[in-house]
Structure formats: C-alpha cells, structure tokens
Design a protein around this motif. Structure first.
Motif, mmCIF file in Angstrom:
data_model
loop_
_atom_site.group_PDB
_atom_site.id
_atom_site.type_symbol
_atom_site.label_atom_id
_atom_site.label_comp_id
_atom_site.label_asym_id
_atom_site.label_seq_id
_atom_site.Cartn_x
_atom_site.Cartn_y
_atom_site.Cartn_z
ATOM 1 N N PHE A 113 0.821 -1.206 0.000
ATOM 2 C CA PHE A 113 0.000 0.000 0.000
ATOM 3 C C PHE A 113 0.860 1.264 0.000
ATOM 4 N N GLU A 114 1.888 1.273 0.832
ATOM 5 C CA GLU A 114 2.687 2.485 0.991
ATOM 6 C C GLU A 114 3.791 2.602 -0.053
ATOM 7 N N CYS A 115 4.501 1.516 -0.288
ATOM 8 C CA CYS A 115 5.737 1.588 -1.078
ATOM 9 C C CYS A 115 5.543 1.218 -2.547
ATOM 10 N N ILE A 116 4.932 0.078 -2.800
ATOM 11 C CA ILE A 116 4.743 -0.346 -4.183
ATOM 12 C C ILE A 116 3.755 0.564 -4.902
ATOM 13 N N GLU A 117 2.715 1.012 -4.185
ATOM 14 C CA GLU A 117 1.710 1.875 -4.786
ATOM 15 C C GLU A 117 2.004 3.360 -4.563
ATOM 16 N N ASP A 118 3.211 3.663 -4.125
ATOM 17 C CA ASP A 118 3.737 5.042 -4.082
ATOM 18 C C ASP A 118 2.888 5.995 -3.240
ATOM 19 N N ARG A 119 2.656 5.606 -1.992
ATOM 20 C CA ARG A 119 1.978 6.513 -1.065
ATOM 21 C C ARG A 119 2.986 7.012 -0.018
ATOM 22 N N GLY A 120 3.973 7.755 -0.499
ATOM 23 C CA GLY A 120 4.928 8.388 0.400
ATOM 24 C C GLY A 120 6.140 7.564 0.749
ATOM 25 N N CYS A 121 6.248 6.343 0.231
ATOM 26 C CA CYS A 121 7.386 5.477 0.520
ATOM 27 C C CYS A 121 8.130 5.187 -0.779
ATOM 28 N N ALA A 122 9.436 5.412 -0.770
ATOM 29 C CA ALA A 122 10.238 5.221 -1.980
ATOM 30 C C ALA A 122 10.993 3.903 -1.979
ATOM 31 N N ILE A 123 10.858 3.114 -0.899
ATOM 32 C CA ILE A 123 11.594 1.850 -0.796
ATOM 33 C C ILE A 123 10.816 0.747 -1.505
ATOM 34 N N LYS A 124 11.412 0.159 -2.504
ATOM 35 C CA LYS A 124 10.747 -0.900 -3.257
ATOM 36 C C LYS A 124 11.248 -2.292 -2.887
ATOM 37 N N ASP A 125 12.254 -2.353 -2.055
ATOM 38 C CA ASP A 125 12.829 -3.627 -1.620
ATOM 39 C C ASP A 125 12.261 -3.980 -0.246
ATOM 40 N N VAL A 126 11.494 -5.056 -0.163
ATOM 41 C CA VAL A 126 10.839 -5.416 1.090
ATOM 42 C C VAL A 126 11.848 -5.734 2.186
ATOM 43 N N HIS A 127 13.046 -6.214 1.827
ATOM 44 C CA HIS A 127 14.077 -6.525 2.817
ATOM 45 C C HIS A 127 14.519 -5.244 3.526
ATOM 46 N N LYS A 128 14.826 -4.216 2.750
ATOM 47 C CA LYS A 128 15.257 -2.943 3.328
ATOM 48 C C LYS A 128 14.127 -2.295 4.108
ATOM 49 N N TRP A 129 12.917 -2.371 3.563
ATOM 50 C CA TRP A 129 11.754 -1.769 4.237
ATOM 51 C C TRP A 129 11.532 -2.403 5.602
ATOM 52 N N TRP A 130 11.568 -3.728 5.672
ATOM 53 C CA TRP A 130 11.287 -4.420 6.929
ATOM 54 C C TRP A 130 12.371 -4.141 7.970
ATOM 55 N N ASP A 131 13.620 -4.051 7.546
ATOM 56 C CA ASP A 131 14.698 -3.746 8.485
ATOM 57 C C ASP A 131 14.520 -2.363 9.103
ATOM 58 N N ARG A 132 13.948 -1.446 8.354
ATOM 59 C CA ARG A 132 13.729 -0.085 8.870
ATOM 60 C C ARG A 132 12.463 0.022 9.711
ATOM 61 N N ARG A 133 11.493 -0.835 9.456
ATOM 62 C CA ARG A 133 10.205 -0.714 10.145
ATOM 63 C C ARG A 133 10.111 -1.634 11.352
ATOM 64 N N THR A 134 11.059 -1.504 12.244
ATOM 65 C CA THR A 134 11.017 -2.310 13.472
ATOM 66 C C THR A 134 9.826 -1.947 14.341
ATOM 67 N N ASP A 135 9.227 -0.777 14.097
ATOM 68 C CA ASP A 135 8.029 -0.396 14.844
ATOM 69 C C ASP A 135 6.857 -1.328 14.543
ATOM 70 N N LEU A 136 6.937 -2.062 13.440
ATOM 71 C CA LEU A 136 5.860 -2.971 13.059
ATOM 72 C C LEU A 136 6.062 -4.385 13.578
ATOM 73 N N TRP A 137 7.217 -4.660 14.156
ATOM 74 C CA TRP A 137 7.469 -5.994 14.679
ATOM 75 C C TRP A 137 6.602 -6.216 15.922
ATOM 76 N N ASN A 138 5.745 -7.235 15.879
ATOM 77 C CA ASN A 138 4.844 -7.549 16.999
ATOM 78 C C ASN A 138 4.011 -6.349 17.425
ATOM 79 N N VAL A 139 3.524 -5.607 16.443
ATOM 80 C CA VAL A 139 2.777 -4.384 16.728
ATOM 81 C C VAL A 139 1.451 -4.671 17.420
ATOM 82 N N TYR A 140 0.810 -5.811 17.137
ATOM 83 C CA TYR A 140 -0.441 -6.142 17.818
ATOM 84 C C TYR A 140 -0.225 -6.282 19.320
ATOM 85 N N THR A 141 0.797 -7.053 19.664
ATOM 86 C CA THR A 141 1.060 -7.319 21.085
ATOM 87 C C THR A 141 1.396 -6.034 21.817
ATOM 88 N N LYS A 142 2.202 -5.211 21.199
ATOM 89 C CA LYS A 142 2.540 -3.928 21.810
ATOM 90 C C LYS A 142 1.292 -3.054 21.978
#
Length: 410
Positions: free
Chosen positions: A238-267
């Motif tokens: 939604f954000e990156c592939i469909e160009d809604r403010g995110c320029a990262i197209k590599d899911v590996h790099k994106w996930w490494d940067r988005r540690t805020d999303l790791w176990n976000v439900y539990t938090k």
C-alpha cells in the motif's frame, strides 16, 4: 516513511493442556445463565488459554511458530484451512450451521477462551440505547480491516455523529495536525470533546490502547485483526509499491527499517510503559510472558474482536452488540485513498468470505524469498500467537448460543 494517513511523530514446554474440541450443537452446560452471571463466575478457559499463549511466547520464535502450525492449540488454523476450502467449493460464504460443523461450541466452560466473560455488558447496552456521551472506541490496527469498520459506522450513525476524518475525532481537536492518537488525550478531555461534538465513534490508529484508563471511557470497544505477515506485506504494498509516500521498493530494506511494526499487535494491547522493542529481542522470557498475558487480558475486555479474513461472518456480533442494521460494509472492500492506485482484481465485493480476502491479497510465501519469509515470521511471532487467540474469541462468540453472537441484547 509517510503512512497512508497523516502520521505526525510524537515527542520449554507448553504447560497448558490442549482442550477437547467437541460439539453439543452450540449449547453450553449453563446456556440459561445470564451474561452478568458469567462475568462473576471464576470458571472458564481464559486463564488456561492464556497460559498456553504465554508458554509459546517464552519459546524461541522458530519453535513457537512450529508448535502453532503443528499443534494448532487454539483450533483456528485447521478451521481457517477448512473454511477456505468449503467457501471455494461452494462459491459462497457458509451458513452459521455450516460454520458450527467446522468449529462447534466447546462443551465445557473450561474449554472456552471467552469465559469468564470480561466484557462490560452495560457499556454495550448504553451505546445501543444511544445514551448521551456514549461512543464506539475502535482500536484500528493498520491494514487489518479498520477502514471497513469505519465505513460500517458511517452507514449506521447519523452524519453529525461521525468525525470527518476516517472516524478519528482528534484530527479536528488538534487543529488538523494529528489523527488517531487517543493515547495522548486524557480521559476527561476525550469524554468532554466527544460529548460536546456529538461524535459517536473514535478511532485510535497510531498509538497503543491505554490499558490503564481507556476502559473507563463510556464506550463499547472493538478491533479487527489480520494474519500478521499478510498485514505487514499489505502495508508494504500500500505504501511503497503503490507510491503513497514510501520510496523503498525492496521489502528486505523496508522491513529492516520498520522495526516499529514488529509484533505491533502485542505492543498495542499490552501498552508497555517503556519502548517495547527490547521486550521482543533476546532472552527476555518473563517480559514476553507478561506482555502476552496483558495483551490477552485486554482483548478479553473488548466487546468485538473481528478477523479481517472472516469479516463476512461478523454481522451477528455487530448487530447484537452495536445495534447496527446495515452490515453491508463487512462484505464490501473499502480502501483509503483508493483513487491513488486502483486495483483491478475483481474483489470489490466479498462473496466468498475468506476466499475473497485471499484472492485480493499477496501470498507471503509466494512474494517473499524463503529467508525473508522466515525472518518476518519470527519477527512477528508474538502477533502470530495473539492473532490465534483473537480468532478463537471471535469464533466462540459466533457459534456459542449463550453468547448470542455477542453481548446479550436482553
């Protein structure tokens, strides 16, 4: 990364014995007991299932994931597979009787994760009766059906009772600076502003649910889950592939940067007093147990806990708890800012239930390489556990007759 909505940064062994999952045609031993009597009862399986979840949380991520898949301790994974198969074969959503054949109401109270019922029935009744100042508090987990739920509220509440921005009233309160930050507002301010505005729905998207005080609000509480890895991949799309403010197209790099999303439900539902990141790394067995226990206790108090993949089956609970009559939003695909990147996948109307959701979603095992799939799954292991818990809550409230599809309306 700019999110899909305005997002302004702010200053061993499992001890629990697996239950026997038997049917008695949707009835329980105390089917004539009132909701209030159940709430006072100390019986029930909530503590049992919470112990299972805590034991899983204390394991290494790889072992916890293996046991979830192998043992299916919450009896939701086999059901999900069977549901998908039946919906695809029949070309439609299933009837409640067909659902009960796949997931019958457990016979004993000790096998019920929804007992004792920790929800406050009076709050739901006050909302249905439109008592002044009452409202629907929706904990919006990103890309997990929250926009559908907001649309559901819009179809059933007067226009003047709806905040203008995606069911989030604090956009107006903050002078159009923030939306979905209800943890930052004290209860007395929320109560005063909701009452004065006449709004009857409040979405909290970007902050945790405040377990210490949000339940004191004059509100009925609802949320919606989604398979954690599917949800994460959907956000990347939604954000990156469909160009809604995110320029990262590599899911590996994106996930490494988005540690805020790791176990976000539990938090979100445990609301740790300090940054949650360290709770999710290393050998912090007690902290992970405590986080899981708190998150489950919080969820048990929510009047409605939906699963995005099973939204088509949420109507009975939505009707009985909220008093909503138009439930069409549960089977209509709703996406914020859809004009920015319209998808032509034939899934705008959900006629197949979970099968329609599957067709509209990227399949993680197909999109991700094996190493990235393993990494993201392990980074989301606590959310995998909590999602199975949430799904069992949903199913029990759907099929057990004493739940009436939710809180009793009598």
């Amino acid at each position: 990364v700019v999110e899909q909505r305005q997002h302004v940064q702010k200053p061993g062994q499992l001890r629990g014995k697996l239950p026997n999952h038997n049917s008695n045609n949707g009835k329980t031993k105390n089917n004539n007991s009132s909701n209030s009597n159940r709430q006072m009862s100390s019986s029930g399986g909530l503590a049992h299932f919470s112990t299972i979840a805590q034991d899983l949380a204390a394991l290494s991520p790889s072992e916890a994931l293996e046991r979830l898949e192998r043992d299916d301790p919450f009896h939701t994974r086999k059901f999900d597979t069977q549901l998908l198969e039946h919906e695809t074969k029949n070309g439609r959503v299933l009837t409640i009787e067909e659902i009960k054949e796949l997931f019958p109401c457990p016979r004993g109270e000790e096998e019920r994760i929804t007992l004792p019922d920790k929800r406050v029935e009076q709050k739901a009744r006050d909302f249905r009766e439109e008592k002044k100042g009452t409202f629907l508090f929706f904990q919006h987990l990103r890309k997990a059906g929250g926009t559908n739920f907001c649309s559901l509220a819009e179809k059933n509440l007067p226009r003047k009772a709806q905040p203008r921005y995606y069911c989030m009233p604090d956009m107006g309160w903050s002078g159009n600076k923030n939306a979905g930050y209800l943890h930052s507002w004290p209860n007395d301010e929320i109560i005063k502003r909701m009452a004065s505005s006449g709004y009857r729905v409040a979405g909290n998207e970007w902050e945790n649910f405040d377990v210490s005080r949000h339940f004191d609000l004059p509100a009925v509480f609802a949320t919606s889950f989604r398979k954690p890895l599917d949800r994460a991949l959907s956000q990347f799309r939604f954000e990156c592939i469909e160009d809604r403010g995110c320029a990262i197209k590599d899911v590996h790099k994106w996930w490494d940067r988005r540690t805020d999303l790791w176990n976000v439900y539990t938090k979100t539902f445990a609301d740790p007093p300090i940054g949650a990141r360290k709770f999710f790394r290393g050998d912090f067995e007690k902290q992970r147990r405590d986080m899981m226990a708190k998150a489950i206790d919080t969820l048990a108090k929510f009047h409605i806990v939906l699963s995005m993949e099973w939204l088509a089956y949420g109507a009975p609970q939505v009707r009985s708890i909220l008093g909503f009559k138009d439930v069409s939003a549960l089977t209509t695909r709703v996406r914020p800012h859809i004009s920015q990147a319209k998808r032509d996948d034939g899934q705008e109307k959900n006629i197949l239930g979970s099968a329609s959701i599957a067709k509209a979603s990227w399949v993680p095992k197909e999109y991700l390489d094996a190493e990235q799939y393993k990494k993201m799954s392990e980074d989301l292991v606590l959310d995998e556990i909590l999602t199975d818990v949430a799904r069992r809550m949903f199913l029990e409230r759907l099929v057990c007759e004493d739940m009436g599809g939710g809180v009793s309306t009598q």
